[in-house]
Design a protein around this motif. Structure first.
Motif, short mmCIF file in Angstrom:
data_model
loop_
_atom_site.label_atom_id
_atom_site.label_comp_id
_atom_site.label_asym_id
_atom_site.label_seq_id
_atom_site.Cartn_x
_atom_site.Cartn_y
_atom_site.Cartn_z
N CYS A 1 -14.11 -52.66 -4.39
CA CYS A 1 -13.96 -53.28 -5.71
C CYS A 1 -13.03 -54.47 -5.60
O CYS A 1 -11.87 -54.33 -5.23
N ARG A 2 -13.53 -55.64 -5.93
CA ARG A 2 -12.71 -56.85 -5.82
C ARG A 2 -11.66 -56.91 -6.92
O ARG A 2 -10.59 -57.47 -6.75
N GLY A 3 -11.96 -56.32 -8.07
CA GLY A 3 -11.02 -56.38 -9.17
C GLY A 3 -11.14 -57.68 -9.94
O GLY A 3 -11.70 -58.67 -9.44
N HIS A 4 -10.63 -57.68 -11.14
CA HIS A 4 -10.69 -58.86 -12.00
C HIS A 4 -9.32 -59.12 -12.62
O HIS A 4 -8.57 -58.19 -12.92
N ARG A 5 -9.03 -60.38 -12.80
CA ARG A 5 -7.74 -60.74 -13.38
C ARG A 5 -7.58 -60.14 -14.77
O ARG A 5 -6.48 -59.77 -15.18
N ALA A 6 -8.69 -60.02 -15.50
CA ALA A 6 -8.60 -59.45 -16.85
C ALA A 6 -8.08 -58.02 -16.80
O ALA A 6 -7.26 -57.61 -17.63
N ALA A 7 -8.55 -57.26 -15.80
CA ALA A 7 -8.09 -55.87 -15.66
C ALA A 7 -6.62 -55.83 -15.29
O ALA A 7 -5.88 -54.96 -15.77
N GLU A 8 -6.18 -56.76 -14.45
CA GLU A 8 -4.77 -56.80 -14.06
C GLU A 8 -3.90 -57.15 -15.26
O GLU A 8 -2.83 -56.55 -15.46
N PHE A 9 -4.32 -58.13 -16.06
CA PHE A 9 -3.56 -58.49 -17.25
C PHE A 9 -3.49 -57.32 -18.23
O PHE A 9 -2.45 -57.05 -18.84
N ALA A 10 -4.61 -56.61 -18.37
CA ALA A 10 -4.64 -55.45 -19.28
C ALA A 10 -3.70 -54.37 -18.78
O ALA A 10 -2.99 -53.72 -19.57
N ALA A 11 -3.66 -54.15 -17.45
CA ALA A 11 -2.77 -53.15 -16.88
C ALA A 11 -1.31 -53.54 -17.11
O ALA A 11 -0.48 -52.70 -17.48
N ASP A 12 -1.00 -54.83 -16.90
CA ASP A 12 0.37 -55.29 -17.14
C ASP A 12 0.79 -55.06 -18.59
O ASP A 12 1.90 -54.61 -18.88
N ALA A 13 -0.12 -55.38 -19.51
CA ALA A 13 0.18 -55.20 -20.93
C ALA A 13 0.40 -53.73 -21.27
O ALA A 13 1.32 -53.38 -22.03
N ALA A 14 -0.43 -52.86 -20.70
CA ALA A 14 -0.30 -51.43 -20.96
C ALA A 14 1.00 -50.89 -20.41
O ALA A 14 1.70 -50.09 -21.06
N LEU A 15 1.37 -51.32 -19.20
CA LEU A 15 2.61 -50.84 -18.60
C LEU A 15 3.84 -51.35 -19.36
O LEU A 15 4.81 -50.61 -19.56
N LYS A 16 3.79 -52.60 -19.81
CA LYS A 16 4.91 -53.13 -20.61
C LYS A 16 5.03 -52.37 -21.93
O LYS A 16 6.14 -52.09 -22.41
N ALA A 17 3.88 -52.03 -22.52
CA ALA A 17 3.90 -51.28 -23.78
C ALA A 17 4.47 -49.88 -23.55
O ALA A 17 5.23 -49.36 -24.38
N LEU A 18 4.09 -49.25 -22.43
CA LEU A 18 4.63 -47.93 -22.09
C LEU A 18 6.15 -47.98 -21.98
O LEU A 18 6.86 -47.13 -22.51
N ARG A 19 6.64 -48.97 -21.25
CA ARG A 19 8.09 -49.07 -21.04
C ARG A 19 8.80 -49.33 -22.36
O ARG A 19 9.82 -48.71 -22.66
N SER A 20 8.26 -50.23 -23.17
CA SER A 20 8.88 -50.55 -24.45
C SER A 20 8.94 -49.33 -25.36
O SER A 20 9.96 -49.05 -26.00
N ALA A 21 7.83 -48.58 -25.39
CA ALA A 21 7.79 -47.39 -26.24
C ALA A 21 8.78 -46.34 -25.75
O ALA A 21 9.46 -45.70 -26.56
N ALA A 22 8.85 -46.18 -24.44
CA ALA A 22 9.76 -45.18 -23.89
C ALA A 22 11.22 -45.57 -24.13
O ALA A 22 12.06 -44.70 -24.42
N MET A 23 11.54 -46.86 -24.01
CA MET A 23 12.91 -47.30 -24.22
C MET A 23 13.33 -47.17 -25.68
O MET A 23 14.51 -47.06 -26.00
N ALA A 24 12.34 -47.20 -26.59
CA ALA A 24 12.63 -47.08 -28.01
C ALA A 24 12.57 -45.63 -28.50
O ALA A 24 12.86 -45.35 -29.66
N MET A 25 12.22 -44.72 -27.61
CA MET A 25 12.08 -43.32 -27.98
C MET A 25 13.44 -42.72 -28.37
O MET A 25 14.45 -42.99 -27.71
N PRO A 26 13.52 -41.92 -29.43
CA PRO A 26 14.78 -41.27 -29.81
C PRO A 26 15.35 -40.47 -28.63
O PRO A 26 14.60 -39.83 -27.89
N GLU A 27 16.66 -40.51 -28.47
CA GLU A 27 17.31 -39.86 -27.34
C GLU A 27 16.93 -38.39 -27.20
O GLU A 27 16.76 -37.88 -26.10
N ARG A 28 16.77 -37.71 -28.32
CA ARG A 28 16.49 -36.27 -28.26
C ARG A 28 15.13 -35.97 -27.63
O ARG A 28 14.87 -34.83 -27.21
#
Length: 267
Positions: free
Chosen positions: A214-241
């Motif tokens: 699979c050669r891969g596509h830049r669109a998939a890479e951009f989508a992965a980056d966006a998803a990972l950034k969203a994951l990190r942002s959501a986790a960092m905003a998660m209540p401490e408990r």
């Protein structure tokens, strides 16, 4: 690194790279029922639990967990179907490959998730992980990102997308990633994101994707980056408990150190 980097995508990416080493994937597939989704998820869960202890636990806890892992691996035998010879799963070559692709995967997923790391900090992370290598009996592993890159490049002639590797990749593309699993936090009713395997695959180096056909596509890479950034942002905003206890404790220690004038934070 490990308080902000999504663990599941990094672990699955490491597995997808590990699978390209013929003996490594044969040792895994011949000793673990990867065709059973529950068994495969349990294996990944154990890997993440071990990583959490190794990262956030005491030295005694880390050494105890590593000793238990060494005892298990010492009993495992694999068959090299190319040569018909038996080999031990804990051969140094296998252990070194597993170690290096794990370190490289966490660095890459951290970068794509938006974790701010300088070149010196990336080198420091690689150097720090040498301590984790000693826990499984390894001493000769990369000391910085340059040596890590050289090692990965030097291994490419020995890699192949065998039938076992392709089967492992296919199975890794099926599990669904939930936000709580991404950071091993307590249960949350937050729904799920696209398959973690596809997310991890999009972050593989181009040569690895090409080996899998699979050669891969830049669109998939951009989508992965966006998803990972969203994951990190959501986790960092998660209540401490709702954050995993070991991560809460680590963040508290980091805050305590940085509040001391002139202090530096050691990983």
């Amino acid at each position: 690194m490990h308080t902000e980097t999504p663990g599941w995508p990094a672990a699955v990416r490491a597995f997808q790279l590990q699978s390209l080493h013929p003996r490594t994937i044969r040792g895994i597939s011949q000793n673990c029922l990867l065709d059973d989704p529950e068994v495969a998820r349990a294996r990944l869960r154990r890997q993440l639990d071990y990583l959490a202890v190794r990262t956030f636990g005491t030295r005694e806890q880390a050494e105890h967990a590593a000793e238990r892992a060494r005892r298990v691996h010492a009993r495992l035998i694999g068959l090299d179907t190319d040569t018909g010879t038996l080999f031990r799963v804990n051969e140094e070559e296998n252990l070194r490959w597993v170690h290096c692709v794990e370190v490289a995967s966490y660095l890459e997923v951290a970068r794509r998730s938006g974790v701010p790391l300088s070149a010196a900090e990336r080198d420091a992370y690689v150097a720090e992980q040498r301590r984790s290598a000693t826990l499984v009996g390894l001493g000769d592993v990369p000391r910085d990102t340059g040596e890590l890159d050289d090692y990965l490049a030097g291994m490419r002639p020995y890699l192949a997308a065998t039938d076992e590797a392709r089967d492992a990749l296919r199975r890794s593309l099926s599990p669904q990633l939930s936000l709580r699993l991404a950071f091993t936090a307590p249960p949350l009713a937050l729904g799920s994101l696209p398959a973690v395997g596809a997310l991890a695959f999009a972050t593989l180096p181009a040569w690895a994707r090409q080996m899998y056909g699979c050669r891969g596509h830049r669109a998939a890479e951009f989508a992965a980056d966006a998803a990972l950034k969203a994951l990190r942002s959501a986790a960092m905003a998660m209540p401490e408990r709702l954050v995993a206890p070991e991560i809460r404790a680590a963040r508290g220690l980091m805050r305590a150190v940085t509040e001391v004038p002139g202090a530096d934070v050691a990983a």
